[in-house]
Design an enzyme around this catalytic site. Structure first.
Site, PDB file in Angstrom:
ATOM      1  N   CYS A  83      -7.641   0.210  24.823  1.00 11.79           N
ATOM      2  CA  CYS A  83      -9.021   0.020  24.362  1.00 11.79           C
ATOM      3  C   CYS A  83      -9.851  -0.659  25.454  1.00 11.79           C
ATOM      4  O   CYS A  83      -9.452  -1.709  25.962  1.00 11.79           O
ATOM      5  CB  CYS A  83      -9.036  -0.829  23.093  1.00 11.79           C
ATOM      6  N   CYS A 112     -12.914  -8.168  22.340  1.00 11.03           N
ATOM      7  CA  CYS A 112     -12.964  -7.986  20.884  1.00 11.03           C
ATOM      8  C   CYS A 112     -11.839  -8.764  20.204  1.00 11.03           C
ATOM      9  O   CYS A 112     -10.740  -8.886  20.735  1.00 11.03           O
ATOM     10  CB  CYS A 112     -12.827  -6.490  20.577  1.00 11.03           C
ATOM     11  N   CYS A 159      -7.959  -6.745  17.482  1.00  9.29           N
ATOM     12  CA  CYS A 159      -6.507  -6.589  17.727  1.00  9.29           C
ATOM     13  C   CYS A 159      -5.997  -7.782  18.527  1.00  9.29           C
ATOM     14  O   CYS A 159      -6.761  -8.452  19.203  1.00  9.29           O
ATOM     15  CB  CYS A 159      -6.228  -5.333  18.551  1.00  9.29           C
ATOM     16  N   CYS A 173     -13.453   2.546  17.754  1.00 11.82           N
ATOM     17  CA  CYS A 173     -12.362   1.582  17.600  1.00 11.82           C
ATOM     18  C   CYS A 173     -11.099   2.396  17.380  1.00 11.82           C
ATOM     19  O   CYS A 173     -11.002   3.140  16.401  1.00 11.82           O
ATOM     20  CB  CYS A 173     -12.627   0.673  16.401  1.00 11.82           C
ATOM     21  N   GLN A 220      -5.279  -0.570   0.002  1.00 14.69           N
ATOM     22  CA  GLN A 220      -4.622  -0.767   1.297  1.00 14.69           C
ATOM     23  C   GLN A 220      -5.292   0.065   2.392  1.00 14.69           C
ATOM     24  O   GLN A 220      -5.636   1.226   2.177  1.00 14.69           O
ATOM     25  CB  GLN A 220      -3.145  -0.376   1.199  1.00 14.69           C
ATOM     26  N   TYR A 227      -0.257  -9.698 -10.061  1.00 13.24           N
ATOM     27  CA  TYR A 227      -1.199  -9.420  -8.968  1.00 13.24           C
ATOM     28  C   TYR A 227      -1.369  -7.902  -8.785  1.00 13.24           C
ATOM     29  O   TYR A 227      -1.191  -7.372  -7.688  1.00 13.24           O
ATOM     30  CB  TYR A 227      -0.727 -10.044  -7.649  1.00 13.24           C
ATOM     31  N   GLU A 231      -3.935  -9.161 -13.393  1.00 16.00           N
ATOM     32  CA  GLU A 231      -4.739  -9.406 -12.185  1.00 16.00           C
ATOM     33  C   GLU A 231      -5.887 -10.331 -12.571  1.00 16.00           C
ATOM     34  O   GLU A 231      -6.488 -10.173 -13.634  1.00 16.00           O
ATOM     35  CB  GLU A 231      -5.262  -8.066 -11.640  1.00 16.00           C
ATOM     36  N   ASP A 265       3.038  -8.967  -5.833  1.00 15.94           N
ATOM     37  CA  ASP A 265       2.381  -8.625  -4.563  1.00 15.94           C
ATOM     38  C   ASP A 265       1.230  -9.618  -4.390  1.00 15.94           C
ATOM     39  O   ASP A 265       0.066  -9.274  -4.561  1.00 15.94           O
ATOM     40  CB  ASP A 265       1.869  -7.180  -4.618  1.00 15.94           C
ATOM     41  N   CYS A 297       2.520 -10.004   2.153  1.00 10.42           N
ATOM     42  CA  CYS A 297       1.729  -9.804   3.376  1.00 10.42           C
ATOM     43  C   CYS A 297       1.858 -11.013   4.296  1.00 10.42           C
ATOM     44  O   CYS A 297       1.172 -11.093   5.316  1.00 10.42           O
ATOM     45  CB  CYS A 297       0.266  -9.529   3.034  1.00 10.42           C
TER      46      CYS A 297
END
Length: 458
Positions: free
Chosen positions: A78, A84, A87, A165, A289, A318, A339, A387, A414
């Site tokens: 990139c 930036c 990433c 991007c 997602q 969740y 939720e 989750d 996550c």
């Protein structure tokens, strides 16, 4: 008396050896056990480091010279990667990224979870780790009299203007350029964060992976969007697959992207996408997602770990808009989803209807309140799926799991660090973690998802 750091600001470390990566992609070198975090350094590399900041427990440095390269070092593809903040590890080959993520998951399982014999599988990566994000949301501003839109520069609120991007779908790049051009032409004022003036704050776009349907969301500071008909007409003319143009109002001085008021300017309120055979309606505010290809990999693994035979009652804590719940409902007798966000529960109910699934029930509220209520009503899970957000499971929910004693718990995470913490609590309460499967949902960053299979010890 507090111990003084072994290095001070502006010191040089002549023979720094890098042994690790932090969660935000900085190389780690140590001086007498004192860690220094250094951008653009990879494990196995050596070089000269200037100390730029110190605190009691750690410091930050800048790599002034590299004397030894990692075999995983590459030139970032990139052109704006260095500026930036989108990433963190494009300067590392994909093979190296997967190895670093596996090492990180194993390390936190041992350090935080004290799970020294746990089988952590190699990370499930992508065949093509670029152009994977189906959703783009970029801040808008002005620079030297020009309309700019892109990600923020690292550790700043300076927008780096971009025309593409390479981790986003190409379609999203195209949409953002069209919005920039039409708004600049019609003199819609970009937002001035410093003075809280101007109109357009963010451009958000979603492109559905399987159907190709496109949604554009324009987030403004003002209740009205100037020239909205002309903007919508131009987008309809230029964007193939456009199904929805939405206006969101966020009048607050805040870093939060979306405000409370959302209205459809043109087209549908939702776009549709599939994960496997399950269809989902996705609104402007839906959590969905961003890497659909790897979401399928992640959910297939969760389904495998749930080991459903068709007679089980499953609780999905969740549950969001019902993505995992509906995946599980294909194999379970009954699925209950909970939720805290009421709008997500409305979306989940619509998604169940959309797929003709009658064996799913959803309820809005905190999982740690709703699940004990269900338990009192006699609803007992054979399999419980969690989750949670990055902070992990609420303590009250973990206590409920230990009281309810489902045969299996499937934990989709996550954040490996909070996963390790919660696994320790479950293990101390009579469960055994059979295995953990990391899944790379976010190539070119240090983020890594993981699924854990947890079984009740009889």
């Amino acid at each position: 008396m507090s111990k003084k750091a072994p290095v001070q600001k502006n010191d040089y470390i002549d023979e720094a050896v890098f042994e690790d990566l932090t969660h935000d992609g900085n190389g780690v070198t140590k001086v007498d056990g004192y860690p220094l975090f250094v951008p653009n350094a990879l494990p196995g590399e050596e070089g000269r480091v200037k100390v730029v900041k110190t605190s009691k427990g750690y410091g930050f440095g800048r790599l002034s010279e590299r004397t030894k390269d990692s075999p995983f070092r590459q030139e970032p593809p990139c052109p704006i990667y260095r500026e930036c903040g989108g990433c963190q590890i494009q300067h590392m080959t994909y093979e190296g990224q997967l190895e670093a993520k596996e090492k990180n998951v194993k390390a936190v399982m041992q350090r935080i979870g004290k799970l020294h014999d746990l089988h952590v599988h190699p990370v499930l990566g992508m065949e093509e780790p670029w152009r994977y994000r189906n959703k783009a949301q970029v801040p808008v501003g002005e620079k030297d009299g020009r309309f700019v839109a892109g990600f923020y520069q690292k550790r700043s609120h300076e927008i780096i203007d971009m025309d593409k991007c390479i981790i986003q779908y190409e379609k999203n790049d195209e949409v953002i350029q069209h919005v920039k051009e039409v708004c600049e032409k019609l003199e819609v004022r970009p937002y001035d964060e410093k003075n809280h003036k101007g109109t357009l704050r963010h451009i958000m776009t979603r492109t559905a992976y399987t159907t190709g349907e496109v949604m554009v969301v324009l987030v403004t500071r003002t209740p009205e969007l100037p020239h909205k008909k002309a903007i919508v007409d131009a987008l309809i003319e230029n964007i193939e697959g456009l199904k929805s143009v939405v206006h969101n109002v966020n009048s607050k001085r805040t870093n939060v992207i979306m405000g409370d008021t959302t209205r459809v300017l043109w087209g549908e309120e939702v776009i549709h996408d599939y994960i496997g055979d399950v269809k989902f309606a996705i609104s402007a505010r839906s959590f969905y997602q961003v890497n659909p290809e790897q979401t399928k990999v992640l959910y297939d693994k969760a389904l495998e770990y749930a080991d459903l035979q068709g007679e089980e009652t499953v609780i999905d804590a969740y549950c969001g808009i019902g993505t995992i719940s509906l995946f599980l409902a294909q194999k379970a007798k009954k699925v209950y989803g909970v939720e805290i966000v009421p709008q997500a529960i409305e979306d989940a109910k619509q998604n169940a209807e959309l797929n003709g699934m009658a064996n799913v029930e959803f309820k809005a509220g905190p999982a740690e309140v709703v699940i004990p209520d269900w338990y009192k009503e006699g609803i007992k899970a054979d399999v419980l799926v969690v989750d949670p957000p990055r902070k992990g499971c609420d303590e009250a929910l973990l206590n409920t799991i230990l009281a309810m004693k489902p045969k299996r718990v499937v934990y989709v995470s996550c954040n490996p660090a909070t996963l390790a913490r919660d696994l320790r609590i479950l293990e101390d309460g009579g469960y055994k973690t059979a295995e953990v499967q990391p899944v790379d949902m976010f190539p070119q960053t240090m983020h890594c998802e993981a699924v854990a299979k947890i079984e009740l010890v009889e």
